[in-house]
Design a protein around this motif. Sequence first.
Motif, mmCIF file in Angstrom:
data_model
loop_
_atom_site.group_PDB
_atom_site.id
_atom_site.type_symbol
_atom_site.label_atom_id
_atom_site.label_comp_id
_atom_site.label_asym_id
_atom_site.label_seq_id
_atom_site.Cartn_x
_atom_site.Cartn_y
_atom_site.Cartn_z
ATOM 1 N N ILE A 134 7.412 2.715 -1.260
ATOM 2 C CA ILE A 134 6.307 3.306 -2.013
ATOM 3 C C ILE A 134 6.822 4.334 -3.018
ATOM 4 O O ILE A 134 6.457 4.319 -4.203
ATOM 5 N N ALA A 152 3.136 -1.334 3.467
ATOM 6 C CA ALA A 152 3.676 -0.422 2.459
ATOM 7 C C ALA A 152 4.253 -1.194 1.275
ATOM 8 O O ALA A 152 4.125 -0.761 0.122
ATOM 9 N N ILE A 180 1.397 -2.118 -0.986
ATOM 10 C CA ILE A 180 0.942 -0.968 -1.767
ATOM 11 C C ILE A 180 1.879 -0.729 -2.937
ATOM 12 O O ILE A 180 1.438 -0.456 -4.066
ATOM 13 N N ALA A 181 3.185 -0.860 -2.681
ATOM 14 C CA ALA A 181 4.167 -0.702 -3.759
ATOM 15 C C ALA A 181 3.999 -1.784 -4.811
ATOM 16 O O ALA A 181 4.107 -1.513 -6.022
#
Length: 397
Positions: free
Chosen positions: A154, A96, A99-100
């Motif tokens: 996120i 995660a 993705i951020a």
Amino acid sequence: MATSLIDRLEQNEPALTELAGLGWHTAVEISNALVQNTTVNSFRFNSCGLDDADCVAIMQGLTRRYAYQVNNLCVTCRPRTKRISFARNNIGAVGAYEIANFLTSPLSKCHSESKSEICAKCGNNRLLAPRFMEDFIRIELLSNTIGDEGVTVITNAITAFATSSDDRSHYIVELGFERNGISDIGMMPICQMLTTHNYSLHTLHLGKNDFTPRGVVYLADALKVNKTLETLNLSGNSDIGDEGTVILAESLKYNTTLKTLLLKKCGLSDHGYYLLIQALYNGHSPYLMSQSNHTLTEISVCSRFSHNMTLDTVPLRTLLSWNNMGTSTAQRLKLVSFFCSNQGIRHVHSLSLDRKLFPYLLRKIWRVFREDMHRRSVNKLEVLFKYIREMPSVVES
């Protein structure tokens, strides 16, 4: 001899616009092949057994891909990313974070500082003007283990990106966080994201998580001010119950954009179902225009509830059909329905209006329902007698 997936990516095969899985390759190999690819716009790595390391490799590859496009391709030749899906894998908080990082990376903001003047794909001299690609992305993380920590990083990245600049390359239009162990703690940053200056997010999936009515409180506050969300999926959160429905129903009266609300297996009773009806049509208040929701066109609840169950009000099926006709029509039909009810009659008489106005009022009511007779039948004489019975002075005269 069959061409491998790596070769197809590196050769920019025109037919390859969606990457579904890794084939027989590793995440690192796919990541390296993506850097100079200009055809794929949808990435679906569902049920691939990916872990955090695989997610990190793929997202770093996508970041390098954006950097390459900025420096070597004109706006016309840059592919627009539509979907990034990691559903049903083993991705946790580490993935995660990557993705951020992708969402907030300076390389993905497309500030062109290239010294080249020629597009590597079409050969035209169109690379000098810095432009933004404006990708409208769906991010799906169904059935992973990102938890509160992952969803926080996120959503914080989306919030920071949305408030830092109006010149954005990534517009997140859909988020899928089902089955990720999100508790009330994780609901706080999600709802903060919903209340930010966000113009793009229209679908949010939060089904089968672990938040309680306390988390619904945060969500209700966000729904009162959010102006973009159209679909909200809360199905499978059995702890919501009637307590959470009370809070949610109250916020729906102030929301003007939500169209679909999914609440299957959320622990609703008959009372909770009735509260949803009241959110669409508050027939006990003369202020029903401002205290009723006129935009929800689909509400999904447990099958044991009948859409025709009225509980002393207009059936849910009817209310949804009215809302499907548009806000102005829905308001008009609800107002007429209120005037035809006992509550509406008592309210009208409490205003001490001149009785000469009542025939005009009845004609207006009849005209509206005459235009919609196939949806609801009204006995004009019955309504007239209701008004007369509430006016002893008329009977005496």
